[in-house]
Motif scaffolding. Structure first.
Motif, mmCIF file in Angstrom:
data_model
loop_
_atom_site.group_PDB
_atom_site.id
_atom_site.type_symbol
_atom_site.label_atom_id
_atom_site.label_comp_id
_atom_site.label_asym_id
_atom_site.label_seq_id
_atom_site.Cartn_x
_atom_site.Cartn_y
_atom_site.Cartn_z
ATOM 1 N N ALA A 134 0.838 -1.208 0.000
ATOM 2 C CA ALA A 134 0.000 0.000 0.000
ATOM 3 C C ALA A 134 0.869 1.252 0.000
ATOM 4 N N PHE A 135 1.942 1.221 0.778
ATOM 5 C CA PHE A 135 2.868 2.355 0.818
ATOM 6 C C PHE A 135 3.497 2.597 -0.557
ATOM 7 N N GLU A 136 3.976 1.529 -1.176
ATOM 8 C CA GLU A 136 4.634 1.651 -2.486
ATOM 9 C C GLU A 136 3.667 2.199 -3.538
ATOM 10 N N ALA A 137 2.437 1.690 -3.522
ATOM 11 C CA ALA A 137 1.447 2.147 -4.501
ATOM 12 C C ALA A 137 1.104 3.614 -4.275
ATOM 13 N N ALA A 138 0.849 3.990 -3.026
ATOM 14 C CA ALA A 138 0.502 5.380 -2.724
ATOM 15 C C ALA A 138 1.644 6.318 -3.101
ATOM 16 N N GLU A 139 2.871 5.868 -2.883
ATOM 17 C CA GLU A 139 4.036 6.669 -3.255
ATOM 18 C C GLU A 139 4.084 6.872 -4.770
ATOM 19 N N GLN A 140 3.841 5.819 -5.537
ATOM 20 C CA GLN A 140 3.911 5.906 -6.997
ATOM 21 C C GLN A 140 2.791 6.762 -7.575
ATOM 22 N N PHE A 141 1.573 6.571 -7.099
ATOM 23 C CA PHE A 141 0.471 7.401 -7.584
ATOM 24 C C PHE A 141 0.691 8.869 -7.196
ATOM 25 N N GLY A 142 1.211 9.077 -5.993
ATOM 26 C CA GLY A 142 1.526 10.438 -5.566
ATOM 27 C C GLY A 142 2.631 11.056 -6.401
ATOM 28 N N ARG A 143 3.632 10.262 -6.739
ATOM 29 C CA ARG A 143 4.755 10.780 -7.540
ATOM 30 C C ARG A 143 4.293 11.247 -8.906
ATOM 31 N N LEU A 144 3.408 10.485 -9.536
ATOM 32 C CA LEU A 144 2.918 10.875 -10.856
ATOM 33 C C LEU A 144 2.250 12.252 -10.791
ATOM 34 N N SER A 145 1.386 12.459 -9.819
ATOM 35 C CA SER A 145 0.709 13.757 -9.699
ATOM 36 C C SER A 145 1.681 14.864 -9.323
ATOM 37 N N LYS A 146 2.655 14.557 -8.470
ATOM 38 C CA LYS A 146 3.624 15.582 -8.071
ATOM 39 C C LYS A 146 4.459 16.046 -9.258
ATOM 40 N N LEU A 147 4.929 15.111 -10.062
ATOM 41 C CA LEU A 147 5.750 15.479 -11.218
ATOM 42 C C LEU A 147 4.955 16.293 -12.230
ATOM 43 N N LEU A 148 3.633 16.136 -12.214
ATOM 44 C CA LEU A 148 2.780 16.868 -13.153
ATOM 45 C C LEU A 148 2.198 18.127 -12.528
ATOM 46 N N ASN A 149 2.763 18.564 -11.403
ATOM 47 C CA ASN A 149 2.261 19.747 -10.708
ATOM 48 C C ASN A 149 2.353 20.997 -11.581
ATOM 49 N N GLY A 150 3.373 21.038 -12.472
ATOM 50 C CA GLY A 150 3.550 22.197 -13.338
ATOM 51 C C GLY A 150 2.860 22.077 -14.681
ATOM 52 N N PHE A 151 2.163 20.973 -14.894
ATOM 53 C CA PHE A 151 1.481 20.734 -16.163
ATOM 54 C C PHE A 151 0.151 21.481 -16.194
ATOM 55 N N ASP A 152 -0.212 22.021 -17.341
ATOM 56 C CA ASP A 152 -1.470 22.748 -17.498
ATOM 57 C C ASP A 152 -2.625 21.745 -17.615
ATOM 58 N N VAL A 153 -3.352 21.530 -16.516
ATOM 59 C CA VAL A 153 -4.397 20.500 -16.495
ATOM 60 C C VAL A 153 -5.563 20.830 -17.424
ATOM 61 N N SER A 154 -5.689 22.101 -17.806
ATOM 62 C CA SER A 154 -6.792 22.477 -18.693
ATOM 63 C C SER A 154 -6.629 21.877 -20.084
ATOM 64 N N LEU A 155 -5.425 21.367 -20.391
ATOM 65 C CA LEU A 155 -5.188 20.743 -21.692
ATOM 66 C C LEU A 155 -5.834 19.366 -21.797
ATOM 67 N N LEU A 156 -6.141 18.763 -20.658
ATOM 68 C CA LEU A 156 -6.688 17.410 -20.650
ATOM 69 C C LEU A 156 -8.209 17.435 -20.755
ATOM 70 N N LYS A 157 -8.736 16.522 -21.549
ATOM 71 C CA LYS A 157 -10.179 16.373 -21.683
ATOM 72 C C LYS A 157 -10.631 15.151 -20.883
ATOM 73 N N PRO A 158 -11.848 15.148 -20.376
ATOM 74 C CA PRO A 158 -12.326 13.984 -19.606
ATOM 75 C C PRO A 158 -12.584 12.779 -20.505
ATOM 76 N N SER A 159 -11.919 11.668 -20.226
ATOM 77 C CA SER A 159 -12.160 10.440 -20.999
ATOM 78 C C SER A 159 -13.495 9.799 -20.599
ATOM 79 N N ILE A 160 -13.922 10.031 -19.349
ATOM 80 C CA ILE A 160 -15.267 9.669 -18.905
ATOM 81 C C ILE A 160 -15.832 10.908 -18.206
ATOM 82 N N PRO A 161 -16.640 11.700 -18.881
ATOM 83 C CA PRO A 161 -17.172 12.923 -18.256
ATOM 84 C C PRO A 161 -17.898 12.624 -16.950
ATOM 85 N N GLY A 162 -17.587 13.411 -15.920
ATOM 86 C CA GLY A 162 -18.256 13.266 -14.632
ATOM 87 C C GLY A 162 -17.898 12.026 -13.850
#
Length: 358
Positions: free
Chosen positions: A121-149
């Motif tokens: 659980a620790f390893e998984a939470a670390e990896q999922f957290g790392r992905l979001s952290k590295l993308l902290n500077g990414f413009d999220v408005s560029l992404l479209k919802p693959s499943i709206p809502g």
């Protein structure tokens, strides 16, 4: 080998006589194959995209491409399992009106359907957290919802209300106690809405499906390698990923368990999730987000209970069932997990406070 798979692999430049494919993994949404090439060690994962769930697969392809390009430029050492382009440069192959994607298989890796140790659980939470952290500077408005809502609690609550109004009277009667529970817990919706528009509660790049089978572990060391299955990689609130980990990691049994006495929270897994996630995300979470760490579990568990109950009332049109009352059992299961969450709230919050202070 199936003719359609041969035709798909031709799009990627493979010679049919030199390749072999076999069904792979335990996913329920997309169909997956492991592809091997004669004389080569590198293997590949080939997946068809379920267009009943993902109405526009090209949105998935574009989101993954944008995120992959950003990570390659800013964090080239990060292992991001993006799609391999076809021979003519497309992100997905389109054969017989089906979209397919090809990714490389990560050697010496393993995925699990269930957790057997808090360290996982620790390893998984670390990896999922790392992905979001590295993308902290990414413009999220560029992404479209693959499943709206997908993780919109207001939408899920509205769908539940509509299902109650339109449901067969017999279904309403059998689900009466669960409907009453859902209505009694609407303060969770109100609490979320009180924060929803806050500038201190930003949209981030979220995975949105953080079950343990979407993590690869090193077969030898047991360390987390990377996250996979990027279909729902899109903008969202941090509570989506953290809450989904709490929902799916904290209990030893899945939502299909009928014996409600088996549904309880494993405290050591909760602490492992929070520690792993905060190891990466701690430095960038806002004060409001830190206040909502515990709420993330309530949010996702309640939303999933609503989704199961809605599907039951609608006649089981979304989630596959193996017996008539399964979605009602799933609903009861999730409400029991939520009640356990409330019962242990003081203990869980003290763990959060301890992790934040370290």
């Amino acid at each position: 080998m199936d003719t359609i798979i041969q035709n798909v692999l031709k799009e990627y430049g493979f010679e049919p006589l030199q390749i072999a494919s076999m069904p792979f993994g335990s996913g329920h949404i997309n169909t997956t194959y492991l592809v091997s090439q004669e004389g080569h060690e590198q293997q590949f994962i080939l997946q068809s995209i379920n267009q009943n769930v993902f109405k526009n697969p090209l949105i998935i392809a574009e989101n993954v491409r944008l995120v992959g390009s950003y990570l390659k430029e800013h964090y080239p050492e990060y292992l991001f399992v993006g799609s391999i382009p076809t021979e003519d440069g497309k992100e997905m192959a389109y054969v017989d009106e089906i979209y397919w994607r090809l990714t490389r298989f990560i050697p010496n890796s393993v995925a699990f359907d269930t957790l057997s140790d808090p360290q996982q659980a620790f390893e998984a939470a670390e990896q999922f957290g790392r992905l979001s952290k590295l993308l902290n500077g990414f413009d999220v408005s560029l992404l479209k919802p693959s499943i709206p809502g997908f993780h919109d609690l207001n939408l899920r609550y509205q769908q539940f209300k509509e299902a109650v109004e339109k449901a067969d009277p017999n279904l309403q009667t059998r689900a009466a106690s669960q409907i009453e529970k859902a209505l009694r817990l609407t303060f969770i919706v109100d609490y979320f809405n009180s924060y929803r528009s806050s500038s201190d509660f930003p949209d981030r790049v979220m995975h949105h499906d953080t079950k343990i089978s979407n993590m690869l572990f090193d077969k030898t060391t047991g360390k987390g390698i990377c996250v996979i299955d990027l279909d729902t990689l899109m903008a969202g609130k941090f509570i989506s990923d953290l809450g989904d980990m709490m929902r799916t990691y904290l209990c030893a049994y899945s939502e299909n368990e009928k014996d409600m006495d088996k549904i309880f929270i494993r405290i050591e897994y909760f602490e492992a999730i929070v520690k792993g996630y905060l190891k990466e995300m701690g430095p960038i979470l806002t004060a409001t987000e830190k206040d909502l760490i515990l709420f993330s579990g309530k949010y996702l568990i309640y939303m999933q209970a609503l989704r199961f109950l809605t599907d039951y009332l609608n006649g089981d049109i979304y989630y596959p069932v193996s017996y008539p009352e399964q979605n009602l059992v799933r609903t009861m299961n999730q409400f029991k997990l939520l009640s356990e969450f409330f019962n242990k709230e003081k203990i869980l919050q003290s763990i959060v406070d301890k992790c934040l202070s370290n």
